[in-house]
Design a protein around this motif. Sequence first.
Motif, PDB file in Angstrom:
ATOM      1  N   LYS A   1     -13.807  -2.900   1.756  1.00 25.78           N
ATOM      2  CA  LYS A   1     -13.718  -3.080   0.311  1.00 25.78           C
ATOM      3  C   LYS A   1     -14.590  -4.257  -0.102  1.00 25.78           C
ATOM      4  CE  LYS A   1      -9.581  -6.028   0.169  1.00 25.78           C
ATOM      5  NZ  LYS A   1      -8.216  -6.162  -0.392  1.00 25.78           N
ATOM      6  N   GLY A   2     -14.910  -4.293  -1.393  1.00 27.77           N
ATOM      7  CA  GLY A   2     -15.756  -5.358  -1.900  1.00 27.77           C
ATOM      8  C   GLY A   2     -15.338  -5.769  -3.300  1.00 27.77           C
ATOM      9  N   ASP A   3     -15.914  -6.866  -3.755  1.00 25.64           N
ATOM     10  CA  ASP A   3     -15.635  -7.382  -5.085  1.00 25.64           C
ATOM     11  C   ASP A   3     -16.959  -7.477  -5.832  1.00 25.64           C
ATOM     12  OD1 ASP A   3     -14.935  -8.826  -7.374  1.00 25.64           O
ATOM     13  OD2 ASP A   3     -13.360  -9.925  -6.309  1.00 25.64           O
ATOM     14  N   LYS A   4     -17.121  -6.659  -6.873  1.00 23.69           N
ATOM     15  CA  LYS A   4     -18.408  -6.555  -7.559  1.00 23.69           C
ATOM     16  C   LYS A   4     -18.852  -7.846  -8.226  1.00 23.69           C
ATOM     17  CE  LYS A   4     -18.505  -1.560  -8.301  1.00 23.69           C
ATOM     18  NZ  LYS A   4     -18.682  -0.464  -9.287  1.00 23.69           N
ATOM     19  N   LYS A   5     -17.916  -8.723  -8.535  1.00 31.13           N
ATOM     20  CA  LYS A   5     -18.331  -9.968  -9.200  1.00 31.13           C
ATOM     21  C   LYS A   5     -19.122 -10.883  -8.285  1.00 31.13           C
ATOM     22  CE  LYS A   5     -14.011 -12.672  -8.663  1.00 31.13           C
ATOM     23  NZ  LYS A   5     -13.030 -11.633  -8.308  1.00 31.13           N
ATOM     24  N   TYR A   6     -19.100 -10.590  -6.975  1.00 28.42           N
ATOM     25  CA  TYR A   6     -19.863 -11.403  -6.038  1.00 28.42           C
ATOM     26  C   TYR A   6     -21.156 -10.726  -5.569  1.00 28.42           C
ATOM     27  CZ  TYR A   6     -15.504 -14.081  -5.651  1.00 28.42           C
ATOM     28  OH  TYR A   6     -14.393 -14.830  -5.926  1.00 28.42           O
ATOM     29  N   LEU A   7     -21.440  -9.540  -6.068  1.00 29.47           N
ATOM     30  CA  LEU A   7     -22.604  -8.789  -5.574  1.00 29.47           C
ATOM     31  C   LEU A   7     -23.922  -9.540  -5.781  1.00 29.47           C
ATOM     32  CD1 LEU A   7     -21.863  -5.069  -6.536  1.00 29.47           C
ATOM     33  CD2 LEU A   7     -21.951  -6.082  -4.250  1.00 29.47           C
ATOM     34  N   GLU A   8     -24.033 -10.286  -6.868  1.00 27.12           N
ATOM     35  CA  GLU A   8     -25.291 -10.998  -7.138  1.00 27.12           C
ATOM     36  C   GLU A   8     -25.578 -12.077  -6.089  1.00 27.12           C
ATOM     37  OE1 GLU A   8     -25.226 -14.033 -10.404  1.00 27.12           O
ATOM     38  OE2 GLU A   8     -23.262 -13.119 -10.838  1.00 27.12           O
ATOM     39  N   TYR A   9     -24.548 -12.478  -5.345  1.00 22.94           N
ATOM     40  CA  TYR A   9     -24.727 -13.523  -4.338  1.00 22.94           C
ATOM     41  C   TYR A   9     -24.903 -12.962  -2.926  1.00 22.94           C
ATOM     42  CZ  TYR A   9     -22.756 -16.277  -8.158  1.00 22.94           C
ATOM     43  OH  TYR A   9     -22.506 -16.861  -9.389  1.00 22.94           O
ATOM     44  N   GLU A  10     -24.672 -11.659  -2.752  1.00 24.37           N
ATOM     45  CA  GLU A  10     -24.771 -11.065  -1.420  1.00 24.37           C
ATOM     46  C   GLU A  10     -26.208 -11.118  -0.922  1.00 24.37           C
ATOM     47  OE1 GLU A  10     -23.266  -9.420   2.056  1.00 24.37           O
ATOM     48  OE2 GLU A  10     -22.154 -10.140   0.304  1.00 24.37           O
ATOM     49  N   SER A  11     -26.390 -11.583   0.311  1.00 27.54           N
ATOM     50  CA  SER A  11     -27.701 -11.748   0.967  1.00 27.54           C
ATOM     51  C   SER A  11     -28.545 -12.842   0.313  1.00 27.54           C
ATOM     52  CB  SER A  11     -28.497 -10.440   0.995  1.00 27.54           C
ATOM     53  OG  SER A  11     -27.800  -9.436   1.691  1.00 27.54           O
ATOM     54  N   VAL A  12     -28.036 -13.476  -0.729  1.00 22.49           N
ATOM     55  CA  VAL A  12     -28.762 -14.535  -1.434  1.00 22.49           C
ATOM     56  C   VAL A  12     -28.083 -15.887  -1.220  1.00 22.49           C
ATOM     57  CG1 VAL A  12     -29.515 -15.386  -3.691  1.00 22.49           C
ATOM     58  CG2 VAL A  12     -29.603 -12.936  -3.188  1.00 22.49           C
ATOM     59  N   GLY A  13     -26.769 -15.905  -1.380  1.00 23.25           N
ATOM     60  CA  GLY A  13     -26.020 -17.135  -1.234  1.00 23.25           C
ATOM     61  C   GLY A  13     -25.771 -17.820  -2.563  1.00 23.25           C
ATOM     62  N   VAL A  14     -24.873 -18.786  -2.546  1.00 25.26           N
ATOM     63  CA  VAL A  14     -24.551 -19.583  -3.721  1.00 25.26           C
ATOM     64  C   VAL A  14     -25.434 -20.836  -3.693  1.00 25.26           C
ATOM     65  CG1 VAL A  14     -22.760 -20.861  -4.941  1.00 25.26           C
ATOM     66  CG2 VAL A  14     -22.167 -18.753  -3.711  1.00 25.26           C
ATOM     67  N   GLN A  15     -26.172 -21.042  -4.767  1.00 24.01           N
ATOM     68  CA  GLN A  15     -27.083 -22.178  -4.855  1.00 24.01           C
ATOM     69  C   GLN A  15     -26.322 -23.432  -5.285  1.00 24.01           C
ATOM     70  OE1 GLN A  15     -30.520 -22.424  -4.196  1.00 24.01           O
ATOM     71  NE2 GLN A  15     -30.143 -24.606  -4.533  1.00 24.01           N
ATOM     72  N   PRO A  16     -26.430 -24.541  -4.548  1.00 24.41           N
ATOM     73  CA  PRO A  16     -25.740 -25.769  -4.961  1.00 24.41           C
ATOM     74  C   PRO A  16     -26.380 -26.382  -6.205  1.00 24.41           C
ATOM     75  CG  PRO A  16     -27.162 -26.201  -3.078  1.00 24.41           C
ATOM     76  CD  PRO A  16     -27.170 -24.711  -3.289  1.00 24.41           C
ATOM     77  N   ASP A  17     -25.629 -27.215  -6.871  1.00 22.93           N
ATOM     78  CA  ASP A  17     -26.158 -27.936  -8.035  1.00 22.93           C
ATOM     79  C   ASP A  17     -27.136 -29.026  -7.602  1.00 22.93           C
ATOM     80  OD1 ASP A  17     -24.413 -26.565  -9.925  1.00 22.93           O
ATOM     81  OD2 ASP A  17     -22.793 -27.725  -8.998  1.00 22.93           O
ATOM     82  N   ILE A  18     -26.863 -29.611  -6.434  1.00 25.70           N
ATOM     83  CA  ILE A  18     -27.723 -30.676  -5.901  1.00 25.70           C
ATOM     84  C   ILE A  18     -28.059 -30.341  -4.450  1.00 25.70           C
ATOM     85  CG2 ILE A  18     -27.883 -33.132  -5.306  1.00 25.70           C
ATOM     86  CD1 ILE A  18     -25.887 -33.706  -7.541  1.00 25.70           C
TER      87      ILE A  18
END
Length: 393
Positions: free
Chosen positions: A356-373
């Motif tokens: 199962k998956g959560d579509k709200k996180y799809l934009e980060y898949e294979s990309v990652g979460v970019q830090p603020d700093i």
Amino acid sequence: MKYLFSSLLLIISFSLSSQNDCDCSRNVEILNKTVQNLPVTRNTSDLSAYNIALSAADNYSYTGNYPEYDCFQQMSNLLVTLNDRHNMMYSEVGFDVEQSDTVYHEFPKFDGDLDSLKAKLDEIPLNEVQGIYSRDGFSIGVYASEQNLIVVNLSGGKKVWQQGEIIGRFLKYGNGRYLAAIGQFHDKKLVNFPLEINNGHISKLQLSKSNASQNRSRVEDSETYQYLKSGDITYLRIGSFSGYNPVLKNAETFYKSLEEKPVTKDLILDLRENGGGGDRNSDILYKYLRKSYKNANLYVLVNGTTVSNAEQFALRLKKFKNVTLLGSKTSGTIAYELGKTYDFPCYNFKGFFTFKGDKKYLEYESVGVQPDINLDNSEDWIQQTKKCIAKSN
């Protein structure tokens, strides 16, 4: 006992015979059927890259000297086309250092002059992914081949790897991210896992180029859960969100102990090398932070080894009033959840796939979460964070 021993020999003999008669097409067929039911397939409108890889795997000739290795690589080619970094495969059989009963005694050899390859790789600039990486007397060469990277043993290997053996490949996801399809360094078991290569470091494998600056982006302390207080700054190290004991039990005890600690103006939450887990664990911490630290200043440390539920947790904290993410991009293994293990008919391969998956996180898949700093890998990250806190105050 005599008859039992004879029966065991017959079972072992039949098992080995079955593996020797294996055809990778049976594995590919099962893998394809599995992929068709994965959530990532339903979330992907264009499967052309997957279909091309499937056609190549179907038409590949597995009649060479290394059918198990070739089969694993072709199946990995299918997985890397999918925007779901959780999916992986592995083999249960590896290299026995005593050299008794092993399927993977040898991997393919580098077809060329190894000294010439070393000289060529030694000249490659630090910021390029190709080159020579080492740790503890073990040295590998990483060089480009078509769209991917080949990994060859240059020296060392503690009796497991021969010089010039092809350890495997790093298959490109994009964005500096790769799917490793290699033999484990210590036992040659074929495995998949995501990794990244940055600034002369392959952090996941603790390998570095000789001219790379010291990598101080990793957690130096091995404790999974840690609390420290210095003045108005609290430091929390959260190394896992596993929902299974004994880790979960340790987490519950640790979170409970926090309720007796003073709440400070600033909190450093260290999620580096947190391999994820589940909400059963992380929800407890989230509720504590929401109750005690929602109006404080939260400084959350993340990097390429911040994975899955830990990535989701970092994003959830963005709902708080004053939250700053520091470090480097997270793993990008975030949108899906692992399910059950699948057995393949040949070569003792197993698969571990999402259900199962959560579509709200799809934009980060294979990309990652970019830090603020973004933090400098050559300086201690805790000290850099404290400098940021001092500037804010």
